[in-house]
Design an enzyme around this catalytic site. Sequence first.
Site, short mmCIF file in Angstrom:
data_model
loop_
_atom_site.label_atom_id
_atom_site.label_comp_id
_atom_site.label_asym_id
_atom_site.label_seq_id
_atom_site.Cartn_x
_atom_site.Cartn_y
_atom_site.Cartn_z
N ASP A 10 0.70 -1.10 0.03
CA ASP A 10 -0.16 0.01 0.01
C ASP A 10 0.96 1.19 0.07
O ASP A 10 2.22 1.06 0.42
CB ASP A 10 -0.76 -0.02 1.34
CG ASP A 10 -1.88 1.17 1.37
OD1 ASP A 10 -2.67 1.59 0.45
OD2 ASP A 10 -1.61 1.54 2.58
N LEU A 11 0.30 2.50 -0.39
CA LEU A 11 1.20 3.60 -0.35
C LEU A 11 1.15 4.54 1.10
O LEU A 11 1.91 4.53 1.70
CB LEU A 11 0.90 4.39 -1.55
CG LEU A 11 1.63 5.62 -1.83
CD1 LEU A 11 3.13 5.63 -2.01
CD2 LEU A 11 1.17 6.60 -2.90
N ASP A 12 -0.11 5.03 0.86
CA ASP A 12 -0.32 6.05 2.02
C ASP A 12 -0.10 5.24 3.50
O ASP A 12 -1.06 4.51 3.57
CB ASP A 12 -1.73 6.56 1.80
CG ASP A 12 -1.87 7.45 0.58
OD1 ASP A 12 -0.68 8.04 0.38
OD2 ASP A 12 -2.98 7.30 -0.09
N THR A 18 1.47 9.79 4.23
CA THR A 18 0.66 10.81 3.61
C THR A 18 -0.70 11.11 4.30
O THR A 18 -1.47 11.75 3.89
CB THR A 18 0.36 10.80 2.08
OG1 THR A 18 0.13 9.29 1.97
CG2 THR A 18 1.58 11.01 1.11
N LYS A 46 -8.90 5.51 5.77
CA LYS A 46 -7.69 4.85 5.33
C LYS A 46 -7.90 3.94 4.32
O LYS A 46 -8.86 2.91 4.55
CB LYS A 46 -6.84 4.36 6.63
CG LYS A 46 -6.28 5.48 7.38
CD LYS A 46 -5.28 5.02 8.23
CE LYS A 46 -4.72 6.20 9.05
NZ LYS A 46 -3.90 5.85 10.12
N SER A 115 -2.55 0.62 -4.52
CA SER A 115 -3.01 1.75 -3.78
C SER A 115 -4.43 1.99 -4.38
O SER A 115 -4.70 1.93 -5.57
CB SER A 115 -1.90 2.92 -3.87
OG SER A 115 -2.43 4.00 -3.31
N ALA A 116 -5.26 2.57 -3.49
CA ALA A 116 -6.51 3.26 -4.07
C ALA A 116 -6.33 4.62 -4.57
O ALA A 116 -7.28 5.30 -5.06
CB ALA A 116 -7.61 3.20 -2.51
N LYS A 146 -10.59 -1.44 -2.05
CA LYS A 146 -10.20 -2.34 -0.76
C LYS A 146 -11.73 -2.10 -0.07
O LYS A 146 -12.24 -0.71 0.07
CB LYS A 146 -9.37 -1.72 0.07
CG LYS A 146 -7.85 -1.71 -0.85
CD LYS A 146 -6.79 -0.96 -0.39
CE LYS A 146 -5.42 -1.12 -1.20
NZ LYS A 146 -4.56 -0.37 -0.62
N GLU A 170 0.04 -3.26 4.42
CA GLU A 170 -1.02 -2.48 4.65
C GLU A 170 -1.17 -1.90 6.26
O GLU A 170 -1.01 -2.61 6.95
CB GLU A 170 -2.43 -3.26 4.44
CG GLU A 170 -2.88 -3.28 3.12
CD GLU A 170 -3.54 -1.63 2.92
OE1 GLU A 170 -3.58 -1.06 3.65
OE2 GLU A 170 -3.75 -1.48 1.55
N ASP A 171 -1.46 -0.69 6.07
CA ASP A 171 -1.66 0.03 7.44
C ASP A 171 -3.50 0.28 7.46
O ASP A 171 -3.81 0.74 8.67
CB ASP A 171 -1.05 1.48 7.47
CG ASP A 171 -1.96 2.35 6.50
OD1 ASP A 171 -2.26 2.02 5.29
OD2 ASP A 171 -1.92 3.55 6.78
C1 BG6 Z 1 -5.50 5.76 0.07
C2 BG6 Z 1 -5.67 6.41 1.23
O1 BG6 Z 1 -4.30 5.21 -0.25
O2 BG6 Z 1 -5.93 6.38 -1.02
C3 BG6 Z 1 -7.05 7.23 1.54
O3 BG6 Z 1 -5.65 5.70 2.19
C4 BG6 Z 1 -7.42 7.97 0.01
O4 BG6 Z 1 -7.10 7.83 2.50
C5 BG6 Z 1 -7.39 7.09 -1.18
O5 BG6 Z 1 -8.86 8.28 0.26
C6 BG6 Z 1 -7.65 7.68 -2.32
O6 BG6 Z 1 -6.49 8.74 -2.41
P1 BG6 Z 1 -6.51 9.90 -3.71
O7 BG6 Z 1 -5.05 10.47 -3.65
O8 BG6 Z 1 -7.07 9.39 -4.90
O9 BG6 Z 1 -7.56 11.00 -3.26
MG MG Z 2 -2.58 3.08 3.56
#
Ligand code: BG6
Ligand code: MG
Length: 216
Positions: A10-12, A18, A46, A115-116, A146, A170-171
């Site tokens: 996962d990224l964030d 972030t 998240k 990542s989402a 997810k 994953e967090d």
């Molecule tokens: C996920 C975050 O990685 O990305 C969420 O954990 C976030 O908090 C989602 O809403 C979507 O991110 P973005 O950058 O497309 O708004």
């Molecule tokens: Mg995350």
Amino acid sequence: MPSIQACLFDLDGVIVDTARFHYIAWREMARDLGFDLTQEENERLKGISRMESLEIVLSIGGVQLPEEEKIRRAAAKNARYLELCMQMTPDDALPGVRPFLDELKQQGIRSGLGSASKNARVILERINMLHYFDTIVDGNRITKGKPDPQVFLMGASDLQVAPQHCAVFEDAVAGIQSAKAAGMLAVGVGEASVLAEADIVIPGFEGFDLAQSENA
Ligand code: BG6
Ligand code: MG
């Protein structure tokens, strides 16, 4: 446990912190609409897509908006989020992440991003980490967020590794559920009390040895 041939990240909140910027930007929007967003409530966002997060935040505040206003608010939140992200430098990668990715490369284990976020590439470029990943599955590619397993199954398929040979880092609770639904080893990065459904939970990457945890 079958040996791990690919790691999906996962990224964030896993590669880079972030999550605090997402929180600031959503909280500012909430306050603008007349209510507060607690850190605990933010936990629910998240791993959840931008538009779904917006719906959750609005429901927390009991606010209803017309569709076009929702789109405008989501775009404004994203602009603010990106503005905050521009403060980041390569030093903002979370501790131990780079050495761990280097180690995987040395061991011939492939790495992918799951990542989402639709901003995943921009963020990775910002912290100079795009080159670490053999594939990137982000919010622009997936049709199901997810906890659906799609994001990680797509990553495994890109890397041509069977799901049971993949580990996911994953967090988020939704991300752990996604990894489990994909039939992968789910490694929670954070607190065990929050990530109770993970196979193992680590506080971070410093000192983490994948081979050791596979044998545990
Ligand atoms: C996920 C975050 O990685 O990305 C969420 O954990 C976030 O908090 C989602 O809403 C979507 O991110 P973005 O950058 O497309 O708004
Ligand atoms: Mg995350």
